[in-house]
Design a protein around this motif. Structure first.
Motif, PDB file in Angstrom:
ATOM      1  N   GLN A  85       0.836  -1.199   0.000  1.00 19.55           N
ATOM      2  CA  GLN A  85       0.000   0.000   0.000  1.00 19.55           C
ATOM      3  C   GLN A  85       0.874   1.254   0.000  1.00 19.55           C
ATOM      4  O   GLN A  85       0.688   2.172  -0.785  1.00 19.55           O
ATOM      5  N   ARG A  86       1.851   1.246   0.915  1.00 19.40           N
ATOM      6  CA  ARG A  86       2.730   2.400   1.091  1.00 19.40           C
ATOM      7  C   ARG A  86       3.509   2.708  -0.184  1.00 19.40           C
ATOM      8  O   ARG A  86       3.875   3.833  -0.458  1.00 19.40           O
ATOM      9  N   ASP A 110       1.317   4.817  -2.045  1.00 19.77           N
ATOM     10  CA  ASP A 110       0.924   6.042  -1.346  1.00 19.77           C
ATOM     11  C   ASP A 110       1.821   7.201  -1.752  1.00 19.77           C
ATOM     12  O   ASP A 110       2.999   7.026  -1.997  1.00 19.77           O
ATOM     13  N   VAL A 129      -5.801  14.851   0.993  1.00 20.79           N
ATOM     14  CA  VAL A 129      -5.286  13.959  -0.050  1.00 20.79           C
ATOM     15  C   VAL A 129      -5.851  14.369  -1.405  1.00 20.79           C
ATOM     16  O   VAL A 129      -6.791  15.159  -1.496  1.00 20.79           O
TER      17      VAL A 129
END
Ligand SMILES: Nc1nc2c(ncn2[C@@H]2O[C@H](COP(=O)(O)OP(=O)(O)O)[C@@H](O)[C@H]2O)c(=O)[nH]1
Ligand SMILES: [Mg+2]
Length: 579
Positions: free
Chosen positions: A47-48, A51, A95
């Motif tokens: 996921q990171r 991101d 975001v």
């Protein structure tokens, strides 16, 4: 942080894409291994990877955090609402989104999506102020600090010693060693000289708090937004961020860390696969032990069979030699005394009955002597067969469990294995108890009657009776044949026959009988034993298949892990060239 900047170098971006693929392979492996923590970690790291960078902004209320963010991101729109009164009463996670959208995550956290391109690369967490959020420190800490790429401490340039900001600093610095910078905001409100004093003071304070080389920037959001880029202080800050946090070098560093972590994850997974291998190895050893013990017993049994045959045939020799001697000496008398002999026996009829008697005596002697001899040998063989079966049972009951079926790791395999063993233990115990396990079909087929205790005996207990029935069958079959042949020979003898010829014919029949006796005993006994062994081995069919499958699975897992390791190692080298 210029929007024109090439945020992600294409080469690094390609590495990132491949890293994502490696991680998806790692995830597949971890899922197969079944360790939950490992799966979680890999999922989070994947996921990171996708991101954007995450900046967490902290500082007291009205220190100028929101204005700072707006200026930093060069947005014409106001990303964070700015007000003389504290505007941000909760944490805001800002975001990128296609359209403007706000969502309350919980009473302390709001998620704001804005269609501002720079947010594709940097996510921002704006906090209300360390002096108002103390109660919710945890929210910020747990949710955002561990995932942050940069923590920005904003102070009013006028006063960088606000207690609550430093308390928060203490709170996070201990447990999360994240990259952090200090900002002296609203520097336009101070003289150059005062600013220098406060900057030095801040550096000193930070050092006392354990920051080795504190990074401090003095900026003015107002000046920046008024277009005074030359004096606002933002240029130097952006250069720093680009070099240290978001730029190509930092990006490559971040990826390199992710790849290193990938190797560590593979190490961990290899250890778990090794655990499965250990179980397989122990099971295979157990299986080999069973085979070896069966082999050893079979060899011993072969010796015992040979011994029994030797004893039986030598007993047979003794008995038949005596009869042969009687025959020879009787016929000798006939020759020497001629008529006298005839006078002794008085008629041919009497000679026939003498021969008949001779044959009857032979039968008696064979029966008693051979029966006795058989009994001793059978006892030993029967003991050995029982022993052989019990040892296998013992080994099955004692097989070692390494993969705990109560743990997550390879749980399906561990459970299947345990089930298989339980089944094996159960069926083998039953096998030992069931008379039919040790019965020989040929006995029932031939209709030969078993001694009464055989019918009621259970399992191993019938081995002795089985062997008795089988061997007695053979012995009486063969001796019966011999006696018939000898009987025929005797009836065919007339007075004119040569003594030598009679004895030779007798000896021939006896010899044939002896060979048959040895051959049939051996065939019957080894046949019975190999039948029992086959029945024992048949229990391991599923277990052997399990071992086969395990070997293949473990080889595949090792191969997959090895391939991933090689790919990741190669990628690390590529990345080093880029840095
Ligand atoms: N003179 C001056 N005032 C500023 C500057 N940045 C923010 N302010 C003012 O300080 C107040 C608080 O700003 P804000 O960004 O909302 O602070 P926050 O509460 O930390 O988010 C507002 O009245 C801003 O106009 C600056 O660089 N110079
Ligand atoms: Mg604010």
């Amino acid at each position: 942080v210029s929007r024109r900047q090439e945020w992600i170098n294409t080469a690094v971006d390609a590495v990132k894409k491949r890293t994502a693929i490696y991680y998806s392979e790692l995830l597949t492996l971890a899922v197969e291994i079944g360790e939950k923590d490992l799966v979680d970690t890999i999922e989070q790291l994947t996921q990171r990877l996708e991101d954007p960078f995450l900046f967490v902004i902290v500082g007291e209320v009205k220190s100028g955090k929101s204005s700072f963010i707006n200026a930093l991101l060069e947005s014409k729109e106001e990303i964070c609402p700015v007000s003389p009164a504290p505007m941000t009463d909760r944490i805001q996670q800002i975001v990128y989104g296609e359209t403007r959208r706000e969502e309350d995550i919980n009473p302390y956290l709001k998620r704001v999506e804005l269609p501002i391109p720079v947010l594709k690369y940097v996510g921002i967490v704006d906090t209300p102020g360390t002096n108002t959020i103390i109660a919710h420190h945890q929210e910020i800490t747990e949710r955002f600090v561990p995932a942050s790429d940069l923590i920005i401490f904003v102070f009013e340039a006028k006063n960088p010693y606000r207690q609550s900001a430093w308390e928060f600093f203490d709170y996070i610095h201990e447990s999360w060693q994240r990259k952090l910078i200090f900002i002296l905001q609203q520097k336009d409100l101070l003289s150059e000289a005062d600013l220098e004093v406060n900057k030095d003071g801040l550096i000193k304070h930070a050092k006392e708090k354990g920051v080795k080389s504190p990074v401090v920037f003095a900026v003015s959001a107002r000046e920046e937004q008024e277009g005074k880029a030359d004096i606002s202080g933002f240029a130097g800050l952006r250069t720093y961020i680009e070099n240290e946090v978001t730029g190509k070098k930092a990006h490559a560093l971040k990826l390199s860390n992710t790849l290193d972590t990938g190797i560590q994850l593979l190490d961990k997974m290899d250890q778990l696969v090794e655990l499965r291998y250990k179980q397989f190895d122990a099971d295979r050893a157990f299986r080999q032990e069973v085979s070896q013990s069966l082999d050893a017993d079979t060899r011993l049994l072969d010796k015992q069979i040979n011994q029994l045959i030797e004893n039986i045939t030598s007993s047979y020799n003794d008995v038949t030699r005596r009869t042969e001697e009687e025959l020879a000496s009787g016929l000798g008398l006939l020759k020497v005394f001629g008529r006298t002999f005839r006078a002794i026996f008085s008629s041919e009829q009497s000679m026939a009955s003498w021969l008949e008697q001779l044959n009857a005596n032979l039968q008696d002697r064979l029966e008693t002597n051979l029966r006795e001899r058989l009994q001793d040998g059978i006892f030993d063989i029967s003991e050995r067969i029982q022993q052989m079966s019990r040892v296998v049972d013992m080994k099955i009951q004692r097989s070692k469990t390494i993969l705990d079926p109560d743990e997550d790791i390879f749980q399906d395999i561990a459970k299947a294995r345990i089930d298989l063993l339980e089944e094996l233990r159960g069926t083998f115990k039953q096998f030992l108890q069931r008379p039919e396990s040790f019965a020989d079909d040929s006995i029932e087929k031939s209709g030969a009657k078993l001694a009464p205790h055989v019918a009621t005996g259970t399992g191993l207990a019938i081995v002795g009776a089985m062997l008795t029935a089988l061997t007695h069958g053979v012995v009486f079959d063969v001796t019966g044949g011999v006696l018939t042949a000898v009987g025929l020979l005797f009836t065919g003898i007339s007075v004119g026959w040569q003594r030598r010829k009679i004895v030779r014919k007798f000896r021939e029949e006896i010899g044939k009988g002896k060979d048959r006796l040895a051959a049939e005993l051996e065939a019957t006994l080894t046949g019975y034993i190999s039948k029992i062994r086959e029945r024992i081995e048949a229990h391991f069919k599923d277990f052997d298949e399990h071992l086969d499958r395990e070997q293949k699975s473990i080889e595949r897992l090792r191969r997959q892990s090895g391939n991933q390791r090689e790919l990741i190692e190669q990628e690390r080298k590529e990345l080093k060239k880029l840095r």
